[in-house]
Design a protein around this motif. Structure first.
Motif, short mmCIF file in Angstrom:
data_model
loop_
_atom_site.label_atom_id
_atom_site.label_comp_id
_atom_site.label_asym_id
_atom_site.label_seq_id
_atom_site.Cartn_x
_atom_site.Cartn_y
_atom_site.Cartn_z
N LYS A 75 31.72 56.98 83.77
CA LYS A 75 31.77 55.94 84.75
C LYS A 75 32.97 55.15 84.10
CE LYS A 75 27.28 55.63 86.51
NZ LYS A 75 26.00 54.53 86.57
N ASN A 102 36.44 55.58 85.92
CA ASN A 102 36.54 56.54 86.73
C ASN A 102 37.62 57.47 86.54
OD1 ASN A 102 34.42 55.18 88.05
ND2 ASN A 102 35.63 54.32 89.62
N ALA A 142 30.86 53.35 93.97
CA ALA A 142 30.29 54.72 93.33
C ALA A 142 30.81 55.79 94.32
CB ALA A 142 28.68 54.40 93.11
N PHE A 193 26.77 59.38 90.08
CA PHE A 193 27.76 58.40 90.33
C PHE A 193 27.11 57.12 90.61
CE2 PHE A 193 29.69 62.49 91.33
CZ PHE A 193 30.90 62.45 90.45
N ALA A 194 25.54 56.86 91.17
CA ALA A 194 25.20 56.05 91.40
C ALA A 194 23.65 55.72 90.95
CB ALA A 194 25.10 55.89 93.07
#
Length: 454
Positions: A75, A102, A142, A193-194
């Motif tokens: 992240k 990212n 995200a 990602f989330a």
């Protein structure tokens, strides 16, 4: 029978034979330290050191700096740029620190990550938990990161490789993998990602210049400035999980050092886990706060001062040998009026980090240790201080504890104080820890926790 350093009517009682009976004033946990059981070794059972293969440098485990593709997509990362320093958190360590978010797979090797924030491959509460129970949908940022990462061939290959490894680790077969469509495989990457369980991973597996695999890089081997960045970066990550998962009632922050303390790899990292409950300990503390808003001064710090258990102190933080814990525990309290880690200003956060770092350095690399963060959860109105517990996992909870809920702690608080103070004095003499008062030098002012003053 009592001795002079055991205040009357408190949580510590010394019996005639020397047994120390303890009750945690916040949780009610009962702990005994019995003479004769304190002579066990502190270190985890260690194998003989093996020489490091130069070809394996940076590849000793999945968290190492040359294995960026063995973890899910990061992240963010914290990098150190060359320079004279910016007077910020890393003052005294040189260079300028910068957060990069990212990064695409093609740019992972462009910089060296001193610390990385990556999703945990095996979450405590998986992404599906939040989706199925709360209707959680990934935040727009995200989802944008996921689309961008999968749009590149390198990113897609990375994600597919990690999904493959995860499925095989869960017991799936290569035949089952081959039967899946690419869409089905990629659908399993949403948690990367989330999700609500992240790791903050340090660069080093072993100290710089190590020649054997026994020269591990722990929190105590970082410089004070590096540890400050580690702490501040983790605090910011905790805050972001609250923002990303609105159903989270608490974000647990902890560090497991060495396998006996629960670590999967002997590589320094913290964990952050969003959960939908506060937990029994937090609820018990909130009950005590309701009847006594100053309970953390009255029952914790003030008693530790009266019992002469303070080990270190600086302007904004104080550490003492804890009481009423299953394991020997060093308690570090912020003296700030702010209640959450991310609310602290830079000097306050640095002060807490410096004392925690010193306690880790005094503990040593070979002692399995849990670091636990405790703070006021989002949504709670009652003030409570940020405090960090360092628990030495040097004994195993067994049948006696399970049957009686009385725990045997092999080192009493005064013995812990003496060990740590002696080591801190030596570390300060060597210049390995930040400036602070140690032992009897500490001001140790009762009521100095200002958490209820904000």
């Amino acid at each position: 029978m009592r001795v002079p350093d055991v205040p009357d009517g408190g949580p510590l009682t010394r019996m005639a034979d020397g047994t120390i009976k303890q009750v945690n004033p916040l949780t009610g946990t009962q702990v005994w330290t019995v003479p004769g059981r304190a002579h066990r070794p502190l270190r985890a059972t260690a194998t003989a050191p093996a020489p490091l293969d130069p070809a394996a440098a940076g590849r000793l485990c999945a968290f190492c700096e040359r294995n960026y593709l063995r973890t899910p997509p990061e992240k963010s990362r914290l990098v150190r740029r060359a320079g004279r320093g910016d007077g910020g958190p890393g003052r005294g360590d040189g260079g300028r620190w910068e957060v990069l978010e990212n990064l695409p797979a093609e740019r992972l090797d462009d910089t060296v990550a001193e610390f990385r924030r990556v999703p945990n491959l095996f979450e405590i509460l998986p992404y599906e938990y939040w989706r199925a129970n709360y209707g959680y949908a990934p935040p727009a940022a995200a989802e944008a990161h996921r689309r961008a990462y999968l749009a590149s061939p390198a990113g897609r290959a990375h994600v597919l490789a990690v999904v493959h490894d995860r499925l095989l680790a869960e017991g799936r077969t290569e035949a089952e993998w081959s039967a899946m469509t690419e869409g089905e495989r990629l659908a399993l990457s949403a948690a990367f990602f989330a999700g609500g369980h992240d790791l903050v991973v340090a660069r080093r597996h072993v100290v710089d210049g190590a020649t054997t695999d026994a020269e591990l890089a722990s929190a105590g081997t970082l410089t004070p400035g590096e540890h400050h960045h580690f702490t501040a970066y983790t605090a910011a990550a905790a805050r972001s999980l609250y923002e990303a998962i609105p159903y989270a009632r608490y974000v647990a922050v902890f560090q497991n050092w060495l396998r006996p303390a629960g670590a999967s790899f002997d590589h320094l990292h913290k964990q952050l886990v969003a959960i939908d409950e506060r937990g029994a300990q937090m609820e018990a503390e909130l009950e005590r706060l309701a009847s006594n808003p100053d309970v953390f001064n009255d029952a914790a710090l003030n008693y530790a001062i009266t019992a002469h258990l303070v080990v270190a102190e600086n302007t904004h933080a104080v550490a003492f040998a804890g009481f009423g814990h299953r394991y020997p525990t060093l308690e570090v309290y912020s003296k700030s009026a702010h209640n959450a880690p991310w609310e602290h200003d830079d000097d306050e956060l640095r002060a807490v980090s410096d004392v925690v770092h010193a306690c880790h350095a005094a503990t040593g690399v070979l002692v399995p240790t849990n670091e636990e963060w405790h703070y006021r959860p989002v949504g709670v109105r009652a003030p409570m201080p940020w405090r960090i517990m360092l628990k030495w996992r040097i004994s195993t909870v067994a049948g006696f504890e399970g049957g009686t809920k009385i725990y045997l702690n092999t080192i009493d608080p005064w013995a812990l104080r003496d060990r740590v103070v002696a080591r801190l004095l030596g570390l300060r003499e060597q210049g390995r820890i930040a400036p602070m008062q140690i032992g009897r030098e500490c001001p140790a002012v009762p009521g100095s926790l200002r958490y209820a003053a904000g």
